[in-house]
Write a protein that holds these residues in place. Structure first.
Motif, PDB file in Angstrom:
ATOM      1  N   ARG A 299     103.882  23.396  94.683  1.00 28.44           N
ATOM      2  CA  ARG A 299     104.522  22.685  93.600  1.00 28.44           C
ATOM      3  C   ARG A 299     105.358  23.447  93.206  1.00 28.44           C
ATOM      4  O   ARG A 299     105.399  23.655  92.110  1.00 28.44           O
ATOM      5  N   SER A 300     105.814  24.403  93.439  1.00 31.19           N
ATOM      6  CA  SER A 300     106.143  25.855  92.934  1.00 31.19           C
ATOM      7  C   SER A 300     107.495  25.820  92.465  1.00 31.19           C
ATOM      8  O   SER A 300     108.490  26.460  92.562  1.00 31.19           O
TER       9      SER A 300
ATOM     10  N   ASP B  26      99.060  32.109  87.992  1.00 35.66           N
ATOM     11  CA  ASP B  26      98.603  30.844  88.170  1.00 35.66           C
ATOM     12  C   ASP B  26      98.518  29.896  86.865  1.00 35.66           C
ATOM     13  O   ASP B  26      99.386  28.833  87.567  1.00 35.66           O
ATOM     14  N   THR B  27      98.472  30.437  85.993  1.00 37.93           N
ATOM     15  CA  THR B  27      98.251  29.448  84.830  1.00 37.93           C
ATOM     16  C   THR B  27     100.103  28.984  85.007  1.00 37.93           C
ATOM     17  O   THR B  27     100.558  28.264  84.403  1.00 37.93           O
TER      18      THR B  27
ATOM     19  N   HIS C 125     101.804  26.374  87.189  1.00 37.19           N
ATOM     20  CA  HIS C 125     101.365  25.616  86.270  1.00 37.19           C
ATOM     21  C   HIS C 125     101.659  25.098  85.631  1.00 37.19           C
ATOM     22  O   HIS C 125     102.070  23.373  85.576  1.00 37.19           O
ATOM     23  N   ASP C 126     102.220  25.237  85.033  1.00 42.51           N
ATOM     24  CA  ASP C 126     103.289  24.977  83.727  1.00 42.51           C
ATOM     25  C   ASP C 126     105.087  25.485  83.750  1.00 42.51           C
ATOM     26  O   ASP C 126     105.735  25.246  83.061  1.00 42.51           O
TER      27      ASP C 126
END
Ligand SMILES: Nc1ncnc2c1ncn2[C@@H]1O[C@H](COP(=O)(O)OP(=O)(O)OP(=O)(O)O)[C@@H](O)[C@H]1O
Length: 815
Positions: free
Chosen positions: A196-197, A487-488, A491-492
């Motif tokens: 998901r990147s 990582d956070t 996520h966004d």
């Protein structure tokens, strides 16, 4: 209004055009291929459907290795692949992947350029992208289901994701291409992307104007004839962008302008507001300047995690200024951009990154002590007690090393310096000039480096070892915190990519506002008052002397036959029409006093330039293949520019071929600007009402040496062959006078014979009457569609055009 934000960027979909049958063999394109970074996978459909038999379905997947941006395209094409080539050019390929079954069996494992390709697609690719390797990928990896799996696994989880999945679900070939693309990237390029990147988008091809690569090259859209990157190209004069993503967006827009009027109107509103509101203009400029050269698309593959976080911090800190600059804007598009920049997740990201990272952290260096220290001190104190302790130990050890250096300097009375390398740690250096005799005993590993001696001591090596232990411990702890932070952020990441798109569009619009002059309109008519060639205008030497020209082309005057002697400005006029159209269809203002454009589905050109020596095609063969391409692609919505067709063959054949091609184009009702030296065409084509005769004016001056002055002004009417401008120009070349006299005599006799024959064979009055009626019809429909007059003024106008028509019909009655 446009359907979605993406429509404002690259345009929405529109119905597919008719199938195509011809594409000219083109030179290796120099359409400003920027540094190639795309891996492009291409597959062609050989299905059983009607479409697959008539045309071909081609699926393309293109991954930008620098930014992780992936684009999917599926296009209906013909066997000359003009559209496929156009789309691959937009993505500057560094490698092209094709199914191994497209290549001959012997070369499946390794593609050799001199092998015999088995598919026409491969042949076209090889011809158009010479120098770009074409690699086979096993047919089994071109799978629709695998493609969907890759998308589900890799595409960022934002609000566009469901729409993407729906729009690609029936795009079998595009899905197959993306499956093979990622398989190749994973196995051959050893690149694995985080789940998901990646930004994956499906690009509908129908919402853009097709410009074949040769036309893009000849019109100097993104590179000029001599240099790939030049200020003297349309891209060069419009590119005032600050960010690399805006520059990329501008390039794609110039090569594939959008055809959706709502999107164009929204862009023009935004450009107009930026131009009129100086405060917004300056505030946006300052905001963009803070992001100067920052590539917001390159968040994933940055050089190190710390560099990545510093990049993110710089970006999220710069965005509020831009958002603030757009507050209170009226234009819908600027409001959308502002909303995208004010997503609260951006502020949260800023908070998270600022809470963890030290404020005074400089931009990370790649190597050396500075790079180590950036990693060591990246994380703020008191976030992790163990890290604080490890860092203190590291600091003390480094302090000990500096103390040792001071002690040894004093002991030996030598100005020792400390240096650091990633491999050896700290070591001493001493300028050779500062050493008299030999180095004192105790110094080991002595090496010479230009004007210095480099060396160590046993004590220093011990301290280095201790420092390294402390450093390793610090980095393990620090990297863990940075990784958690990353990582956070990942996520966004979608919100940052969206912001990147918003900044790119704003930056491009600001660039347009900076370069703009007059807002164009979009109607069914191509009408330009006092238009100027945008590139010539920017060339220092032409700026003051450039002559503005008018253009008027509508359904009743769709074929513009342009004549004029050599050097009178015909090509410049044609190019100006093409360039101003591209500018307007990017949402940019244009250099003119008034401008109205039609939205064209394709811009097709045959512009005379140096012929394709590289492919050793004759002028004639080149002309004919360009003409075949134009005839097969042109629709009633296209714009065609043709310069001097038929010069590669005898004059009689040239006239014949030019006439036949012109006739065919008149039938398609496409807008055509046809520059020619053949005076005969104004007679042979005069029976067609949409034909308008124009010429570039020149002034005859009775003067002993040279008697012709170029005005560069377009005026009505065909060129009088009787003027024999070619002969006048020939005088410039110092040909012997008696030779010129003979030439003049023969030319005059031939002209007189021709005029006599024309008069006998055709009544020009019928043509004039037809034209007058057609013009009357256009005037009525334009008045109906666009008139803003009061009822009384409207009636007066109708009376006037009626009167003009009656007068013209009376004057041209047959005897
Ligand atoms: N509107 C203009 N204002 C000023 N200079 C112009 C203008 N149009 C053309 N020129 C200059 O005139 C020269 C010749 O122009 P161009 O090549 O367009 O002529 P042409 O009629 O197509 O010539 P040829 O038939 O020989 O190809 C160019 O150097 C160009 O810079």
């Amino acid at each position: 209004m446009a359907e979605s934000y993406n429509d404002y960027q690259l345009g929405p979909s529109r119905p597919t055009a008719r199938p195509y049958t011809g594409r000219p063999p083109t030179a290796v394109s120099t359409v400003g291929r920027r540094d190639a970074s795309f891996v492009v996978a291409v597959i062609e459909g050989r299905g059983k459907s009607f479409l697959a038999r008539v045309g071909r379905e081609v699926g393309i997947a293109a991954l930008d290795r620098d930014t992780g941006k992936t684009v999917l395209i599926q296009v209906a094409d013909c066997q000359t692949y003009v559209k496929t080539i156009h789309h691959i050019h937009l993505h500057s390929p560094s490698i092209i992947l094709v199914p191994d079954t497209f290549l001959p069996a012997a070369t499946h494992s390794k593609w050799h350029r001199n092998g015999q390709p088995s598919s026409i697609l491969v042949e076209c690719l090889q011809e158009e992208f010479s120098g770009v390797p074409i690699e086979p990928v096993s047919r089994k990896y071109w799978s629709e289901t695998a493609g969907l799996d890759f998308i589900n696994q890799l595409c960022i989880d934002d609000e566009d994701r469901p729409a993407l999945v729906v729009s690609v679900s029936n795009k079998y070939y595009a899905l197959s291409a993306i499956a093979a693309l990622f398989k190749h990237v994973e196995t051959k390029l050893n690149t694995i992307f985080a789940a998901r990147s990646l930004r994956i988008t499906y690009r509908p091809v129908e919402g853009t104007m097709l410009i074949d690569t040769e036309s893009a090259k000849n019109l100097e859209l993104v590179g000029n004839m001599t240099r790939k990157k030049s200020k003297h190209s349309l891209f060069g004069i419009l590119d005032y962008t600050f960010t690399p993503m805006a520059s990329r967006l501008l390039r794609v827009n110039i090569l594939a302008p959008i055809t959706a009027q709502p999107s164009l109107d929204a862009r023009l509103d935004a450009v107009e507001e930026l131009m009129q509101n100086e405060d917004v203009y300056s505030a946006v400029k300052d905001g963009l300047r803070a992001l100067n050269k920052v590539d917001m698309d390159k968040l994933i593959p940055a050089s190190s995690r710390v560099a990545q976080m510093l990049n993110v911090r710089n970006i999220v800190r710069s965005l509020p200024a831009l958002q603030f600059a757009l507050q209170g804007c009226r234009s819908h598009l600027l409001q959308i951009i502002s909303a995208m920049l004010s997503d609260e997740r951006i502020a949260e990201l800023e908070e998270r990154v600022s809470d963890s990272l030290n404020d005074d952290l400089a931009t990370a260096k790649k190597t050396g002590l500075a790079a180590v220290n950036v990693r060591v001190y990246a994380v703020k104190a008191s976030i992790n007690r163990l890290l604080d302790v490890a860092r203190e130990t590291y600091r003390e050890n480094v302090g000990d090393i500096y103390e040792l250096c001071r002690e040894l300097s004093n002991e030996h009375a030598l100005p020792l310096q400390l240096c650091y390398s990633d491999a050896a740690g700290h070591f001493f250096t001493l300028k050779k000039a500062d050493l008299e005799g030999e180095l004192p005993r105790g110094f080991i590993n002595v090496t010479s480096k230009s004007d210095k001696w480099c060396f160590s001591t046993v004590e220093l090596r011990k301290k280095n070892a201790r420092t390294k232990d402390a450093l390793d411990e610090t980095l393990i702890l620090s990297d863990k915190i940075i990784q958690d932070l990353l990582d956070t952020v990942v996520h966004d990441i979608g919100v940052l990519y969206k912001a990147s798109e918003a900044v790119a569009l704003l930056d491009m619009l600001w660039s347009f506002a900076h370069a703009s002059i007059l807002r164009p309109e979009f109607t069914g008519t191509l009408a330009i008052k006092a238009g100027r060639h945008p590139i010539l205008e920017n060339v220092q030497s032409s700026a003051g002397t450039l002559v503005p020209n008018d253009v008027y082309c509508c359904d009743s005057s769709s074929f513009q036959l342009i004549q004029g002697p050599n050097m009178s400005g015909k090509s410049t006029y044609l190019r100006q029409v093409g360039l101003l159209t591209v500018m307007a269809m990017c949402g940019c203002f244009v250099p003119a006093e008034y401008a109205s454009f039609r939205l064209h589905d394709a811009l097709l050109t045959r512009l005379s330039n140096d012929d394709d020596m590289e492919r050793s095609l004759s002028t004639f063969a080149n002309e004919m293949s360009s003409s075949a391409m134009i005839l097969s692609l042109a629709t009633s919505r296209s714009l065609v520019l043709i310069d001097e067709l038929g010069r590669g063959t005898s004059p009689r054949e040239g006239v014949g071929i030019s006439h036949a091609i012109a006739e065919e184009l008149i039938r398609t009702k496409t807008f055509v600007f046809f520059a020619t030296h053949y005076n005969e065409l104004s007679t042979t084509l005069s029976r067609y009402p949409p034909v308008v005769n124009l010429r570039l004016s020149v002034q005859n001056i009775r003067n002993s040496s040279f008697n012709i002055v170029f005005k560069y002004k377009i005026i009505d009417g065909a060129l009088e062959e009787i003027d024999h401008y070619g002969l006048k120009l020939a005088k410039l070349a110092d040909l012997p006078p008696q030779l010129l006299t003979v030439a003049e005599k023969i030319s005059c006799t031939l002209s007189e014979l021709q005029v006599k024959r024309d008069q006998e064979s055709f009544s020009g009055k019928t043509a004039l009457r037809r034209k007058a009626l057609l013009k009357f019809r256009t005037q009525l429909s334009q008045a109906l569609d666009h008139s803003t007059l009061s009822e009384e003024a409207f009636l007066t106008y109708l009376e006037k055009i009626q009167h003009n028509l009656v007068e013209l019909l009376d004057e041209n009655l047959d005897e």
